[in-house]
Design an enzyme around this catalytic site. Structure first.
Site, PDB file in Angstrom:
ATOM      1  CE  LYS A   1     -26.350  13.190 -10.940  1.00 20.71           C
ATOM      2  NZ  LYS A   1     -25.375  12.329 -11.046  1.00 20.71           N
TER       3      LYS A   1
ATOM      4  CE  LYS B   1     -24.797   9.972  -8.719  1.00 23.12           C
ATOM      5  NZ  LYS B   1     -23.894   9.459  -9.364  1.00 23.12           N
TER       6      LYS B   1
HETATM    7  C1  PBG Z   1     -23.431   7.777 -12.874  1.00 24.53           C
HETATM    8  C2  PBG Z   1     -24.166   9.048 -12.905  1.00 24.53           C
HETATM    9  C3  PBG Z   1     -25.527   9.336 -12.864  1.00 24.53           C
HETATM   10  C4  PBG Z   1     -25.889  10.664 -13.386  1.00 24.53           C
HETATM   11  C5  PBG Z   1     -24.556  11.204 -13.488  1.00 24.53           C
HETATM   12  N1  PBG Z   1     -23.320  10.102 -13.247  1.00 24.53           N
HETATM   13  C6  PBG Z   1     -26.306   8.371 -12.903  1.00 24.53           C
HETATM   14  C7  PBG Z   1     -26.570   7.249 -11.528  1.00 24.53           C
HETATM   15  O1  PBG Z   1     -25.727   7.616 -10.513  1.00 24.53           O
HETATM   16  O2  PBG Z   1     -27.378   6.279 -11.832  1.00 24.53           O
HETATM   17  C8  PBG Z   1     -27.248  10.995 -13.106  1.00 24.53           C
HETATM   18  C9  PBG Z   1     -27.227  12.465 -14.316  1.00 24.53           C
HETATM   19  C10 PBG Z   1     -28.744  12.745 -14.573  1.00 24.53           C
HETATM   20  O3  PBG Z   1     -29.691  11.861 -14.278  1.00 24.53           O
HETATM   21  O4  PBG Z   1     -28.724  13.526 -15.356  1.00 24.53           O
HETATM   22  N2  PBG Z   1     -22.505   7.701 -11.875  1.00 24.53           N
HETATM   23 ZN    ZN Z   2     -21.912   5.558 -11.699  1.00 24.08          ZN
END
Ligand code: PBG
Ligand code: ZN
Length: 327
Positions: A250, A197
């Protein structure tokens, strides 16, 4: 080789479907959903036109519509009534996700319910776990937050979740959750790890959607730098070693190089077409600059071609409708 080799021979309209390598199916798609404990009517997310936060009371109805469209999996995010320093409402028996999962499983048991396991929607500071003093100043504490993630995951499983998806990017999160699930008799609940991520600016609209923006700092000490390809693959490798059942890349569309490398590791791979990817397309469509169906199907097809078995996308319901229209 020309004129013996003419690739256009097989591109005649009537033959095109015979040679299409990658075909998007409804079974590839996962619908992200936001349930908000503080509302009684659906609330449109301003930075994501066409996407809504729903009240918990609508959980069954929303999932019935998803099943009727021919989709079979949802990924749940919760917005709780109360937030505190250590995210306690994330694992309460009557927390927003726990109530939502029970409502879905009672009414639409056939749908696969996957829950996001993280604390950023539940902490008042908006970081993904417990914060405290570190050599980097006040920041997310790794090991103390692992217990929190384990507790959240177990509470989701107790509510009836079919799969848990930790997204906090803590070191050791998969091992901690696996151990806790096994210890509570949930050895059959799979873990879909948000293993690779990136710390992406494309999550901007999500932070509106899930009310999970942070009050200080950023997430670059736990999420990955977009500049680092080898480290990105290592992140997924480590999660596989810790027992992940599905790994994830992601965001999706601008990380297809990483996705194809991670897909070669051998486990099923999910790709998350994130909020910013949705909003960029939507904004251009609303300006009349892009053809929505064509662009969305192209992005999904390319994400699958790069190696994704599953695609989490806010466009899942639209894609299902377009696929149904073609049948
Ligand atoms: C939180 C989380 C996020 C997303 C999914 N889970 C945001 C972040 O890490 O700040 C992003 C999903 C999206 O942008 O559609 N852990
Ligand atoms: Zn989070």
């Amino acid at each position: 080789m020309f004129p013996e080799r003419r690739l256009r021979r097989l591109r005649k309209r009537q033959m095109q479907p015979l040679f299409q390598e990658t075909v998007i199916s409804k079974d590839d798609l996962i619908v992200p959903l936001f349930f908000d404990e503080t509302i009684t009517e659906p609330m449109e997310i301003s930075s994501m036109p066409g996407q809504f936060r729903y009240p918990v009371s609508m959980a069954a109805e929303v999932c019935e519509d998803i099943c009727n469209a021919g989709l079979r999996a949802v990924l749940l995010f919760g917005i709780p009534v109360k937030k505190d320093e250590s995210g306690t409402s994330a694992y309460e028996r009557d927390g927003v996700i726990q109530k939502t999962v029970r409502a879905i499983k009672e009414n639409v048991p056939e749908i696969v319910v996957i829950t996001d396991v993280c604390a950023c929607e539940y902490t008042d500071h908006g970081h993904c776990g417990i914060i405290g003093d570190t050599c980097d100043g006040t920041d997310l504490l790794n090991d103390p937050s692992l217990e929190l993630m384990a507790e959240i995951a177990v509470s989701h499983a107790e509510s009836g979740a079919d799969m848990v998806a930790p997204s906090c990017m803590l070191d050791g999160m998969v091992a901690a959750i696996r151990e806790a699930l096994d210890g509570h008799g949930y050895e059959d609940i799979p873990i879909m790890s948000y293993s690779t991520k990136f710390s992406s600016a494309l999550y901007g609209p999500f932070r509106d959607a899930a009310d999970s923006g942070f009050s200080f700092g950023d997430r670059t000490t736990y999420q990955m730098s977009p500049a680092n390809g080898r480290e990105a693959v290592l992140e997924s490798k480590l999660d596989i070693r810790e027992g992940a059942d599905i790994v994830m890349v992601k965001p999706a569309g601008i990380y297809l190089d990483i996705l194809s490398t991670v897909a070669a590791l051998g486990l099923p791979v999910a790709a998350y077409q994130v909020s910013g990817e949705y909003s960029m397309i939507k904004a251009a469509v609303q300006n009349g600059w892009l053809d929505e169906k064509a662009v969305v199907m192209e992005t999904l097809t390319c994400i699958k071609r790069a190696g994704a078995d599953l695609i989490i996308t806010y466009y899942a319901m639209d894609a299902a409708r377009w696929l149904n229209e073609e049948q």
